[in-house]
Design an enzyme around this catalytic site. Structure first.
Site, PDB file in Angstrom:
ATOM      1  N   LYS A 103       0.837  -1.208   0.000  1.00  0.00           N
ATOM      2  CA  LYS A 103       0.000   0.000   0.000  1.00  0.00           C
ATOM      3  C   LYS A 103       0.878   1.268   0.000  1.00  0.00           C
ATOM      4  O   LYS A 103       2.017   1.226   0.442  1.00  0.00           O
ATOM      5  CB  LYS A 103      -0.826  -0.064   1.290  1.00  0.00           C
ATOM      6  CG  LYS A 103      -2.034   0.806   1.370  1.00  0.00           C
ATOM      7  CD  LYS A 103      -2.782   0.417   2.655  1.00  0.00           C
ATOM      8  CE  LYS A 103      -3.715   1.520   3.118  1.00  0.00           C
ATOM      9  NZ  LYS A 103      -4.723   1.898   2.151  1.00  0.00           N
TER      10      LYS A 103
ATOM     11  N   GLY B 237       2.727   4.522   1.007  1.00  0.00           N
ATOM     12  CA  GLY B 237       3.224   5.140   2.226  1.00  0.00           C
ATOM     13  C   GLY B 237       3.651   4.210   3.349  1.00  0.00           C
ATOM     14  O   GLY B 237       4.017   4.666   4.430  1.00  0.00           O
TER      15      GLY B 237
ATOM     16  N   ASP C 131       7.688   3.328  -9.444  1.00  0.00           N
ATOM     17  CA  ASP C 131       6.587   4.166  -8.952  1.00  0.00           C
ATOM     18  C   ASP C 131       6.650   5.517  -9.662  1.00  0.00           C
ATOM     19  O   ASP C 131       7.680   6.185  -9.596  1.00  0.00           O
ATOM     20  CB  ASP C 131       6.771   4.343  -7.431  1.00  0.00           C
ATOM     21  CG  ASP C 131       5.595   5.051  -6.789  1.00  0.00           C
ATOM     22  OD1 ASP C 131       4.771   5.630  -7.528  1.00  0.00           O
ATOM     23  OD2 ASP C 131       5.503   5.020  -5.554  1.00  0.00           O
TER      24      ASP C 131
END
Ligand SMILES: Nc1ncnc2c1ncn2[C@@H]1O[C@H](COP(=O)(O)OP(=O)(O)OP(=O)(O)O)[C@@H](O)[C@H]1O
Length: 392
Positions: free
Chosen positions: A77, A79, A106
């Site tokens: 997920k 963070g 990312d």
């Protein structure tokens, strides 16, 4: 060298999980550390926390011992600490003598922030401050688009079919461009760019000496698309290849009437699509082989994150991507004197760790417990510090 000696001594002489103390001694990020330190001591708990977490080793010796090249993908997920865990793993591999590449897929890159060095620009850059070769790459779609264009030229499907001697049948396909096909595909350009890089790492002799390739992946959805991309292309290419076969057969029947069979046999030679299909299969196989790939799920001790990790593992299992380890990051360490806030958080995280043990997807994984440190993890010494706590 001096820094690592001090770091070692600090690690040995105190049981405290205190990045603050280390950063203070080394003098890096000292302002940052101070700010975080004050916040932690003021808001959370007056006592410095003690490292009495239950054992949760990663069995790093297993990860480091194999000389054969291995891909490590860290995902989860948003963070939860994927970049910090991936960067610390890359530093650890490099420190153990593995020439390593760390890649961020990312779109919201944070490798540069994590290493506290400029690693942007979409090219492999050496990470400073690590003994063995460690290169880092933040994949940028724009740069990859340019690379794809320069490799494929401006080839339209029509031109490709012309070159196969099937130009007369290309009308139906019109001006469809290979690049448009890439753009129209449901997985995004980020995933295509990542796969294309993986292919380069696998195929190019230039990268053959790198025995560990660590991926800091995008949050869950993106990553699942990345892993299913080779299959997606495989099936798309299969469809196109079938269409081409039909056209070739039709052309064959047509041309044989005019006695041009020799030319038709030449069309059986492997073409660009077959080659692309083969290369996609290669990536697919690398990501499915327990000897070449491991996906490490990173999570935090909250119900929402655990639920998402459970779903992620189910999807990875369905895709046959090997998963063995689960990092539960940012665990509040035990403290001698708990403030109310810490004691409530700790109770909650104990409950969540219990959920993991009862989760059918997650309970079989090796659980790695990673403590919440008292400062932001930035720079190689900080990543080493974190890595020594996770990868042991
Ligand atoms: N164990 C930890 N202790 C203290 N701070 C941490 C820890 N793990 C991560 N952090 C901090 O949390 C923040 C987010 O971490 P990181 O960037 O590694 O997460 P991420 O999952 O990669 O995020 P994103 O999904 O946005 O890419 C950073 O500021 C990092 O320094």
């Amino acid at each position: 060298m001096v820094a690592s000696l001090i770091l070692n001594r600090v690690s040995r002489t105190t049981s405290s999980i205190s990045l603050l103390r280390v950063t203070g001694i080394l003098g890096f990020n000292s302002l940052n550390a101070q700010i975080h330190g004050e916040r932690i001591s003021g808001t959370f708990c007056r006592e410095r926390s003690l490292a009495t977490l239950a054992e949760g080793a990663s069995h790093f010796d297993e990860m480091v011992s194999v000389n054969q090249r291995k891909f490590y993908l860290l995902g989860g997920k948003g963070g939860v600490g994927k970049t910090s865990c991936a960067a610390s793993l890359a530093v650890k591999f490099a420190s153990h003598g593995h020439p390593t590449i760390v890649v961020s897929t990312d779109p919201a890159h944070s490798l540069s922030d994590s290493f506290s060095q400029d690693l942007s620009g979409g090219v492999l850059k050496p990470v400073q401050g690590v003994d063995s070769p460690l290169l880092a790459l933040e994949i940028t779609p724009e740069r990859m688009k340019e690379e794809i264009k320069s490799q494929t030229g401006d080839k339209s499907v029509k031109k490709m079919m012309d070159s196969m001697g099937l130009g007369m049948f290309a009308g139906e396909l019109g001006d469809l461009k290979l690049e448009d096909m890439l753009n129209a595909a449901s997985p995004g350009i980020d995933e295509i760019a990542a796969i294309s890089k993986v292919l380069q790492f696998i195929e190019s002799p230039e990268y053959s000496r790198f025995t560990r390739i660590v991926f800091d992946t995008a949050p869950t959805g993106h990553t699942l698309r990345l892993l299913s991309l080779p299959d997606f292309y495989d099936s798309s290419i299969s469809k196109i290849t079938k269409l081409k076969k039909k056209i070739t057969e039709a052309a064959s029947a047509f041309k044989s009437v005019f006695g041009k069979t020799k030319e038709i046999q030449q069309q059986e030679a492997p073409n660009e699509l077959d080659q692309l299909k083969e290369r996609m299969e290669k990536v697919r196989n690398v990501f499915r082989d327990v000897n070449t790939t491991e996906f490490v799920i990173v999570t935090i001790p909250t119900v929402m994150a655990i639920n998402e990790s459970s779903r992620l593992h189910a999807s990875l299992r369905k895709e046959n991507v090997p998963v063995q380890r689960l990092i539960v990051n940012q665990l509040l360490p035990q403290s001698e004197s708990d403030c109310k806030f810490c004691s409530m958080r700790r109770k909650e995280q104990t409950r969540v760790l219990g959920l993991i043990q009862n989760d059918t997807e997650l309970s079989g994984l090796k659980l790695i417990q990673s403590p919440l440190l008292d400062a932001e993890i930035r720079g190689v010494p900080a990543l080493k510090f974190m890595g020594d706590r996770i990868w042991r």
